[in-house]
Design a protein around this motif. Structure first.
Motif, PDB file in Angstrom:
ATOM      1  N   SER A   1       0.813  -1.224   0.000  1.00  0.00           N
ATOM      2  CA  SER A   1       0.000   0.000   0.000  1.00  0.00           C
ATOM      3  C   SER A   1       0.845   1.272   0.000  1.00  0.00           C
ATOM      4  CB  SER A   1      -0.942   0.002   1.206  1.00  0.00           C
ATOM      5  OG  SER A   1      -0.197  -0.045   2.417  1.00  0.00           O
ATOM      6  N   PHE A   2       2.125   1.163   0.331  1.00  0.00           N
ATOM      7  CA  PHE A   2       3.010   2.341   0.305  1.00  0.00           C
ATOM      8  C   PHE A   2       3.444   2.601  -1.140  1.00  0.00           C
ATOM      9  CE2 PHE A   2       6.998   4.677   1.113  1.00  0.00           C
ATOM     10  CZ  PHE A   2       6.524   5.614   2.029  1.00  0.00           C
TER      11      PHE A   2
ATOM     12  N   ALA B   1       5.252  -3.950   7.455  1.00  0.00           N
ATOM     13  CA  ALA B   1       5.537  -5.096   6.572  1.00  0.00           C
ATOM     14  C   ALA B   1       5.253  -4.733   5.111  1.00  0.00           C
ATOM     15  CB  ALA B   1       4.717  -6.305   7.002  1.00  0.00           C
ATOM     16  N   ASP B   2       5.968  -3.755   4.633  1.00  0.00           N
ATOM     17  CA  ASP B   2       5.860  -3.305   3.232  1.00  0.00           C
ATOM     18  C   ASP B   2       7.281  -2.971   2.775  1.00  0.00           C
ATOM     19  OD1 ASP B   2       5.584  -1.674   0.861  1.00  0.00           O
ATOM     20  OD2 ASP B   2       3.474  -1.387   1.374  1.00  0.00           O
ATOM     21  N   MET B   3       7.799  -3.717   1.811  1.00  0.00           N
ATOM     22  CA  MET B   3       9.190  -3.524   1.388  1.00  0.00           C
ATOM     23  C   MET B   3       9.434  -2.147   0.798  1.00  0.00           C
ATOM     24  SD  MET B   3      11.771  -5.603   1.816  1.00  0.00           S
ATOM     25  CE  MET B   3      12.788  -5.233   0.401  1.00  0.00           C
ATOM     26  N   HIS B   4       8.442  -1.585   0.151  1.00  0.00           N
ATOM     27  CA  HIS B   4       8.607  -0.242  -0.400  1.00  0.00           C
ATOM     28  C   HIS B   4       8.763   0.782   0.731  1.00  0.00           C
ATOM     29  CE1 HIS B   4       7.560  -1.902  -4.301  1.00  0.00           C
ATOM     30  NE2 HIS B   4       6.454  -2.403  -3.788  1.00  0.00           N
ATOM     31  N   LEU B   5       8.025   0.565   1.805  1.00  0.00           N
ATOM     32  CA  LEU B   5       8.133   1.442   2.976  1.00  0.00           C
ATOM     33  C   LEU B   5       9.493   1.268   3.639  1.00  0.00           C
ATOM     34  CD1 LEU B   5       5.386   2.046   5.637  1.00  0.00           C
ATOM     35  CD2 LEU B   5       7.720   1.598   6.337  1.00  0.00           C
ATOM     36  N   LEU B   6       9.902   0.013   3.862  1.00  0.00           N
ATOM     37  CA  LEU B   6      11.192  -0.232   4.494  1.00  0.00           C
ATOM     38  C   LEU B   6      12.340   0.344   3.671  1.00  0.00           C
ATOM     39  CD1 LEU B   6      10.701  -3.934   5.672  1.00  0.00           C
ATOM     40  CD2 LEU B   6      10.677  -1.868   7.099  1.00  0.00           C
TER      41      LEU B   6
END
Length: 399
Positions: free
Chosen positions: A321-322, A353-358
């Protein structure tokens, strides 16, 4: 005919006028004179009288005109001997020599993996951008991260979209950046690895599945990521009701990967094509360097190198969602705040738990590598995140 010149006699030249009195000899004498002719004394050059009429120079119908060259001519032979005909007499050729000169192109019937399963959220986010933002007018791509289980099923959990330049026919990734290094680091903590790549084709007429340029990119990716890596092709199929998005999974044959690594594929030239031109890098003068279906050839249909795979979908452990990196839609603190509020009912580590966010957090000056390691491990284990990290992330989001 009065000079003894008949059909089939050899005449030679230099642009000059030669009067009949100079060549009134028999047939054999004429041929010998022309072949051994070296003096220009009995001749006059037309260039000495550029404005004169031919009749005033004594040139009449039937006179012989010759060409004079001031440079040494390199005349191509009418017959070019084959490479094997130029071998010294008595030389021996082994099977290894023959194999080294020509390569037999063979289809690979089965892939090194059973199938590909794509995370629904990751697939949806990628195809939506290609459709809504780009209208499939240009190509777009990304690197797939996931796992390969014991049954040789590739599970794609996340798509990293590196900085790239795309057009209707070309896609160029900016690889091995600091951002990609951070992505590898975070993915490794979550137990993910590079398993292939995904790309979309522009919505235009074509008579091939993959172009020669795409095939070479595919082979290069397979050489980098290993024999079990895959390529996922996303296309738009227009119909009377608008159209549908198609996902197809392929592997590049092991032979194609090796041929590309050894330099057999010629660089794409001109419009994208469904065939690849090939040359033996060690025998560049050999015109037909490959054998396709038992025949010598210089090019091969790209389909010979493609291995189709079943493609499935699943719901993975990560959210999508990010906003995705390196897109027209920017990633920002506002996006982080909206994301945290949207998933406020979840535990804090699950909200991250969002790789784009991390990956976006990895670029913030407030967090170093040690902090990212702790955050990513909490996401992986679904454990409670230390309170100090919550405060830092909330302050970045402006909550």
């Amino acid at each position: 005919s009065s000079l003894g010149v008949t059909h089939g006699d050899l005449l030679s030249g230099n642009v000059r006028v030669m009067h009949s009195c100079c060549i009134k000899v028999n047939r054999n004498g004429l041929l010998k004179s022309l072949l051994l002719f070296s003096s220009i004394c009995p001749c006059s050059l037309l260039t000495d009288h550029p404005n004169a009429a031919l009749s005033s120079l004594g040139v009449t119908h039937g006179d012989l005109l010759f060409l004079k060259y001031d440079i040494e001519r390199q005349v191509e032979p009418a017959y070019k001997p084959k490479p094997y005909e130029t071998r010294p007499f008595g030389s021996q050729v082994t099977v290894a020599d023959i194999v080294a000169k020509q390569r037999r192109i063979e289809r690979q019937e089965k892939g090194t993996v059973q199938s590909v399963s794509f995370d629904r959220g990751a697939a949806n986010v990628f195809q939506q951008y290609c459709q809504a933002a780009l209208a499939f007018s240009i190509k777009r791509g990304g690197i797939c991260y996931g796992t390969i289980d014991e049954d040789n099923i590739v599970r794609v959990e996340f798509v990293y979209e590196p900085p790239q330049q795309g057009s209707a026919d070309e896609l160029i990734f900016e690889r091995h950046t600091s951002q990609e290094t951070q992505c590898d680091f975070l993915a490794g903590i979550l137990g993910l690895q590079k398993v292939g790549w995904v790309f979309s084709q522009a919505n235009k007429e074509r008579d091939y599945i993959m172009s020669n340029a795409e095939l070479q990119q595919m082979a290069a990716m397979a050489d980098e990521m290993g024999p079990k890596s895959v390529a996922v092709l996303v296309t738009w199929d227009a119909n009377d009701h608008g159209g549908n998005v198609h996902f197809e999974a392929f592997q590049c044959s092991e032979q194609a990967v090796q041929l590309c690594k050894d330099g057999w594929f010629l660089p794409p030239d001109g419009e994208p094509s469904g065939v690849s031109k090939m040359k033996n890098p060690k025998e560049p003068n050999l015109e037909e360097a490959i054998i396709v279906a038992g025949k010598d050839a210089s090019e091969v249909d790209n389909d010979f190198f493609l291995v189709a795979l079943p493609i499935l979908d699943h719901q993975g452990p990560l959210m999508t969602s990010f906003p995705v990196e390196n897109r027209l839609t920017p990633q920002s603190t506002v996006a982080l705040r909206d994301h945290l509020k949207k998933h406020s009912s979840l535990p804090y580590s699950s909200r991250l738990a969002d790789m784009h966010l991390l990956l976006w957090l990895a670029g913030q000056p407030n967090l170093d590598q040690t902090d990212l390691l702790a955050i990513a491990e909490a996401v992986k284990d679904k454990s409670e995140l230390m309170e100090g990290y919550k405060v830092i992330i909330d302050s970045i989001a402006g909550v």
